[in-house]
Design a protein around this motif. Structure first.
Motif, mmCIF file in Angstrom:
data_model
loop_
_atom_site.group_PDB
_atom_site.id
_atom_site.type_symbol
_atom_site.label_atom_id
_atom_site.label_comp_id
_atom_site.label_asym_id
_atom_site.label_seq_id
_atom_site.Cartn_x
_atom_site.Cartn_y
_atom_site.Cartn_z
ATOM 1 N N ALA A 186 9.753 -7.124 9.908
ATOM 2 C CA ALA A 186 8.347 -7.520 10.028
ATOM 3 C C ALA A 186 7.438 -6.310 9.854
ATOM 4 N N LEU A 187 7.903 -5.165 10.342
ATOM 5 C CA LEU A 187 7.094 -3.953 10.212
ATOM 6 C C LEU A 187 6.997 -3.537 8.745
ATOM 7 N N GLU A 188 8.081 -3.719 8.007
ATOM 8 C CA GLU A 188 8.038 -3.424 6.566
ATOM 9 C C GLU A 188 7.026 -4.337 5.869
ATOM 10 N N ASN A 189 6.999 -5.620 6.266
ATOM 11 C CA ASN A 189 6.029 -6.553 5.687
ATOM 12 C C ASN A 189 4.599 -6.135 6.016
ATOM 13 N N LEU A 190 4.426 -5.667 7.234
ATOM 14 C CA LEU A 190 3.099 -5.220 7.653
ATOM 15 C C LEU A 190 2.650 -4.036 6.801
ATOM 16 N N LYS A 191 3.581 -3.115 6.582
ATOM 17 C CA LYS A 191 3.255 -1.938 5.755
ATOM 18 C C LYS A 191 2.930 -2.360 4.324
ATOM 19 N N ALA A 192 3.667 -3.345 3.832
ATOM 20 C CA ALA A 192 3.412 -3.812 2.461
ATOM 21 C C ALA A 192 2.001 -4.385 2.356
ATOM 22 N N TRP A 193 1.570 -5.093 3.408
ATOM 23 C CA TRP A 193 0.202 -5.665 3.434
ATOM 24 C C TRP A 193 -0.835 -4.530 3.443
ATOM 25 N N VAL A 194 -0.567 -3.465 4.225
ATOM 26 C CA VAL A 194 -1.498 -2.326 4.246
ATOM 27 C C VAL A 194 -1.547 -1.686 2.859
ATOM 28 N N ARG A 195 -0.390 -1.457 2.275
ATOM 29 C CA ARG A 195 -0.335 -0.813 0.950
ATOM 30 C C ARG A 195 -1.106 -1.614 -0.085
ATOM 31 N N PHE A 240 3.252 2.533 19.536
ATOM 32 C CA PHE A 240 4.363 1.823 18.908
ATOM 33 C C PHE A 240 4.583 2.307 17.476
ATOM 34 N N LEU A 241 3.482 2.564 16.781
ATOM 35 C CA LEU A 241 3.607 3.011 15.389
ATOM 36 C C LEU A 241 4.015 4.482 15.298
ATOM 37 N N ALA A 242 3.711 5.237 16.369
ATOM 38 C CA ALA A 242 3.975 6.680 16.336
ATOM 39 C C ALA A 242 5.455 6.960 16.067
ATOM 40 N N ASN A 243 5.706 7.974 15.307
ATOM 41 C CA ASN A 243 7.058 8.463 14.982
ATOM 42 C C ASN A 243 7.841 7.522 14.057
ATOM 43 N N LYS A 244 7.212 6.412 13.629
ATOM 44 C CA LYS A 244 7.916 5.507 12.716
ATOM 45 C C LYS A 244 7.635 5.917 11.268
ATOM 46 N N LYS A 245 8.566 5.565 10.402
ATOM 47 C CA LYS A 245 8.499 5.955 8.999
ATOM 48 C C LYS A 245 7.178 5.506 8.355
ATOM 49 N N ASP A 246 6.582 6.383 7.602
ATOM 50 C CA ASP A 246 5.334 6.165 6.863
ATOM 51 C C ASP A 246 4.071 6.272 7.726
ATOM 52 N N PHE A 247 4.233 6.305 9.045
ATOM 53 C CA PHE A 247 3.055 6.463 9.895
ATOM 54 C C PHE A 247 2.927 7.935 10.295
ATOM 55 N N LEU A 248 1.740 8.465 10.146
ATOM 56 C CA LEU A 248 1.552 9.906 10.353
ATOM 57 C C LEU A 248 1.396 10.292 11.822
ATOM 58 N N VAL A 289 -6.844 11.943 19.285
ATOM 59 C CA VAL A 289 -7.297 10.743 19.996
ATOM 60 C C VAL A 289 -7.542 9.595 19.017
ATOM 61 N N VAL A 290 -8.404 9.832 18.027
ATOM 62 C CA VAL A 290 -8.650 8.782 17.036
ATOM 63 C C VAL A 290 -8.628 9.371 15.630
ATOM 64 N N GLY A 291 -8.226 8.556 14.669
ATOM 65 C CA GLY A 291 -8.205 9.030 13.290
ATOM 66 C C GLY A 291 -7.634 7.977 12.368
ATOM 67 N N THR A 292 -7.523 8.349 11.110
ATOM 68 C CA THR A 292 -7.062 7.376 10.119
ATOM 69 C C THR A 292 -6.059 8.021 9.162
ATOM 70 N N GLN A 293 -5.320 7.190 8.498
ATOM 71 C CA GLN A 293 -4.507 7.644 7.375
ATOM 72 C C GLN A 293 -4.577 6.592 6.283
ATOM 73 N N GLU A 294 -4.415 7.037 5.072
ATOM 74 C CA GLU A 294 -4.317 6.082 3.986
ATOM 75 C C GLU A 294 -2.860 5.739 3.770
ATOM 76 N N LEU A 295 -2.629 4.503 3.356
ATOM 77 C CA LEU A 295 -1.266 4.078 3.034
ATOM 78 C C LEU A 295 -1.401 3.137 1.848
ATOM 79 N N GLY A 296 -0.955 3.607 0.700
ATOM 80 C CA GLY A 296 -1.183 2.823 -0.524
ATOM 81 C C GLY A 296 -2.677 2.644 -0.736
ATOM 82 N N ARG A 297 -3.087 1.404 -0.981
ATOM 83 C CA ARG A 297 -4.513 1.138 -1.174
ATOM 84 C C ARG A 297 -5.209 0.794 0.142
#
Ligand SMILES: [Zn+2]
Length: 857
Positions: free
Chosen positions: A679-688, A702-710, A817-825
């Protein structure tokens, strides 16, 4: 209507409302007064009573007690259940209830005239603020019966000098959520076995109101409809005694006052003394029946958010009663000590405490009213505290100023406006320093020389006072931080006037023109997000400036909304009407300009001026998600913005086609069971694919330290924590039992931190280079690496001056504390703290609004 003209009118209206009870009726009915059992067809304690049935019984009692009882409907809940109180007096007093009410306000100095101390004292009993602490609304039926029963000689004697106001259910939505569930799942013969599902409430439980807000954390902030309506009525009466009925875990006994330490320093000696007096009245009943109880533990009198403290800071004796039971209790519960706790026992205890409270009010009437009067007289003549004046800069965002002054009015806090420029010494909330400050004409001035100065002090003082600094880490709820406004605290007094000149909401060189080239709106506050959200829903094309610019002599910061005629021609003349009307109602100043040319910076047609696409927003709710955190998001969109939101349940989330949504919000929670690896892979695909994921608190973790998340965590500095726990011997005490306030303790440990912002990033548009965050949990993140934007970070020594908290101070340094990253589009927004906390931290809302509406556009 111009802003300040409206303010003056609001205040006049506020007075009108004060004079008129909302609704009351007292019709008489045939037949005898029935006991709860006779009326309901079952003995109290045999089952839980749904709210509608409770109100039917209330109606029965009131209609059978003409000339002594009346029902006042003071509002309704979000789910449209009625909110009512019953007002009870002796036959002699009843015809003069309005006189008693006015007398109370006169005693408090909030109404002109001399109050009479021989008039009855008002005792207000509030039941069932937490919906699943449902014994309250059972016990109250017996209390109402007693109050009505002419054979109850004791009660009739007490009513000779006491007016009782009973709120049978503060939180009917939560109460029915619990009761309807319980009645559905219970065994016909109640099963006391704690494993039985009738003792295991499903998500989200009945404690909260419709939006999953804890109404007993909302007395001071009044973010919820139920609270606002109740406070309006409460302030028309100002009782001398207020009792709030609760429950705790089923293995506890019973708690009544005296409260535990710490007491807030502004709880007066008399209020402290009366805590003990009430304890004496209660223990008579409890000792006589051999009922177990405890006092002076767990339940303190500190933060102003509760049904005991808020009334205390409004001149009452405020107290909490806690019965063992709560959502796990059911009708019968097998306790660890081998005894079975029954609903009938729980009812008997709250019933006895209710009677003891009325008795204490009646028998100590003279002391109570003398002290009530003196509380307000002292507050006005000799206010406590070093600071005697609080000032809100007139230069604050007009929408923020408006919501601030409305808050003051709701709480009967008087204010005026500065008449002239004054240079003086004071505490500047923004810099956190005592320095020379300049008060400008028309700044909002709140003098401590007024009846409600104690409340003012508690709400404004930069540093809250604790009598025992060992017990708690300090917190802050100081309103200037919560509202994120420029403000000062001054030791001296200031001359004020009653009004400030009206300010136009549409300004600028083309304000009077029929067809300005464009409207510019500064981007500073919740009100501005509301303005944008309304325009988007009306299909008005809106852009925002990524870079600062100057137009027609005015400077505009990044984030400024640009609403050009071009692109909106199809609306014709309606365009101007709509923009102007929405600005006025949202509380946003718009500037009409004649040209698209900027004297400095980018022109209005620049490529750095971005079109704001109306986002289709979804949020995740259900098991795994923190109910109150979800409720804060839900309430933000529905009640604060009026913007559509789709709620997706965690149980079917993985089967939802996400393509429809532009923004997905994950509130605080534990997502390990919500998102499988797939499900997390699907979520990433939606973000991309262009989606924007906003992850708050636990969701970010929860997202911290997981693949593709900064986002990455640092190794915890556990030594400091252990050391701190050793140094605080009362730590363990605070976790005792199923304390109702464990949650509050977290909040109390919340501390105000100065977060350093990169306000050139859309996530921080509208902010200065800092933001005061109410940090409640240790954050422990590294700065985002390449590809990420560290928009808000806590550096060394970012603790706001005076706000202690040794544990947090050690942990919270050099963290993201707060910030953003790009992932795909698409993009991921991490919000490590919760900017929507309890909806009262106004200063954080723009951050969240930026995440939803501007980031990635
Ligand atoms: Zn409670």
């Amino acid at each position: 209507m111009p802003l300040l003209g409206r303010l003056a009118r609001c205040r006049a209206l506020g007075l009108l409302v004060l004079l008129l009870p909302l609704c009351s009726h007292a019709q008489t009915a045939a037949g005898p007064l029935l006991t709860p059992a006779q009326f309901l067809g079952y003995k109290l304690g045999a089952q839980f009573t749904p709210n509608a049935e409770l109100l039917r019984y209330v109606d029965h009692v009131v209609s059978h007690t003409p000339g002594r009882m009346r029902m006042v409907r003071y509002g309704s809940t979000y789910e449209h259940r009625p909110l009512e109180v019953v007002q009870i007096a002796s036959a002699e007093t009843f015809g003069r209830l309005e006189d008693v009410r006015h007398n109370n306000l006169k005693l408090a100095g909030l109404e002109a005239g001399a109050g009479q101390r021989q008039e009855p004292a008002v005792c207000w009993l509030s039941y069932n603020v937490h919906g699943n602490e449902a014994v309250s609304s059972e016990a109250v039926m017996q209390v109402l019966y007693d109050l009505a029963n002419p054979q109850d000689q004791q009660m009739q004697d007490w009513l000779k000098n006491t007016v009782v106001i009973v709120d049978p259910c503060i939180n009917p939505d939560g109460h029915d959520r619990y009761v309807n569930w319980y009645n559905r799942v219970r065994n016909q013969s109640p099963n006391a076995e704690p494993d039985s599902w009738e003792h295991r409430e499903p998500w989200p439980g009945g404690r909260y109101n419709h939006y999953y807000f804890d109404l007993n954390r909302d007395w001071a902030w009044q973010t919820q409809q139920e609270t606002r309506q109740r406070i309006a009525l409460y302030n028309q009466w100002l009782p001398a005694v207020h009792a709030d009925f609760h429950e705790m875990g089923p293995n506890n006994t019973y708690y009544f006052s005296p409260a535990a330490k710490p007491y807030h320093a502004d709880i007066t000696p008399w209020q402290r003394k009366f805590q003990g007096i009430l304890g004496d009245y209660n223990k008579v009943a409890f000792d006589k029946n051999n009922w177990l109880y405890f006092t002076r533990e767990i339940y303190d009198l500190y933060a102003p958010t509760y049904g005991d403290t808020w009334p205390s800071f409004n001149g009452a004796i405020g107290m909490t009663y806690e019965q063992g039971g709560g959502g796990a209790g059911g009708v019968a519960y097998a306790r660890l000590d081998g005894d079975t706790l029954t609903l009938a026992q729980r009812i008997a205890h709250h019933h006895a405490a209710s009677r003891a409270t009325i008795q204490a009010t009646a028998e100590r009437h003279d002391d109570l009213l003398r002290e009530f009067q003196s509380y307000f007289a002292t507050a006005k003549a000799k206010p406590q505290g070093y600071y005697k004046t609080y000032v809100l800069s007139a230069g604050n965002d007009p929408g923020q100023l408006r919501s601030f002054t409305q808050y003051l009015e709701r709480n009967q806090i008087q204010y005026g406006f500065a008449t002239k420029r004054t240079k003086t010494k004071g505490f500047n909330y923004t810099t956190g320093k005592a320095e020379t400050v300049q008060v400008e004409p028309h700044d909002v001035v709140i003098s401590m020389y007024q009846p409600k100065s104690t409340l003012v002090k508690v709400l404004f003082e930069p540093k809250s006072q604790l009598e025992d600094s060992l017990t708690y880490d300090i917190t802050s709820w100081a309103l200037p931080y919560a509202f994120g406004v420029k403000a000062y605290a001054l030791p001296g007094r200031l001359e004020t006037a009653g009004n400030a000149p009206a300010q136009a909401m549409v300004r600028g060189s083309a304000a009077a023109a029929d067809r300005p080239y464009a409207y510019l709106a500064r981007w500073n506050s919740l009100q501005d997000i509301r303005f944008l959200s309304r325009l988007l829903q009306q299909k008005v094309k809106v852009r925002y400036a990524e870079k600062a610019f100057e137009s027609e002599g005015q400077q505009y910061a990044p984030g400024t909304l640009i609403i050009t005629r071009t692109g909106n021609e199809a609306m014709g003349a309606k365009f101007d009407q709509l923009v102007r009307a929405q600005a006025d109602s949202a509380g946003t100043v718009v500037t009409a300009v004649k040209s698209g040319f900027s004297t400095t910076g980018r022109d209005l047609g620049s490529g750095t001026v971005h079109f704001v696409k109306q986002p289709n927003v979804a949020v995740v709710a259900g098991p795994g998600v923190d109910a109150t955190a979800f409720g804060e998001v839900w309430h933000f969109f529905e009640q604060q913005l009026g913007y559509p939101l789709t709620v997706l349940g965690t149980d079917y989330l993985s089967r939802v086609s996400m393509q429809k949504y532009d923004v997905l919000i994950l509130p605080n929670g534990n997502y390990s069971d919500v998102y499988s690896d797939k499900a997390l892979e699907n979520l990433k695909a939606w973000v991309r694919d262009g989606g924007k994921l906003i992850a708050l608190e636990g969701a970010a973790k929860f997202l911290a330290n997981k693949k593709d998340f900064l986002l990455k965590t640092k190794a915890a500095d556990s030594v400091a924590i252990k050391k701190d726990e050793k140094a605080n011997p009362y730590k363990a005490l605070r976790r005792y039992g199923d304390a109702d306030r464990e949650e509050a303790e977290d909040a109390v440990q919340g501390s105000v931190y100065r977060v350093q912002l990169d306000n050139s990033h859309p996530l921080a548009f509208g902010y200065p280079d800092t933001y005061f965050a109410l940090v409640r949990n240790p954050l422990n993140y590294r700065f985002l690496g390449k590809g990420g934007w560290n928009v808000g970070v806590i550096k060394k020594n970012s603790y706001s001056a005076g706000f202690a908290g040794t544990k947090a101070r050690k942990e919270l340094t050099d963290t993201f504390v707060v910030g953003t990253q790009e992932l795909g589009r698409g993009s991921v927004v991490y919000l490590g703290d919760n900017p929507l906390f309890r909806a009262f931290w106004q200063g954080g809302k723009l951050l969240f609004g930026n995440a939803v509406f501007l980031v990635g556009q």
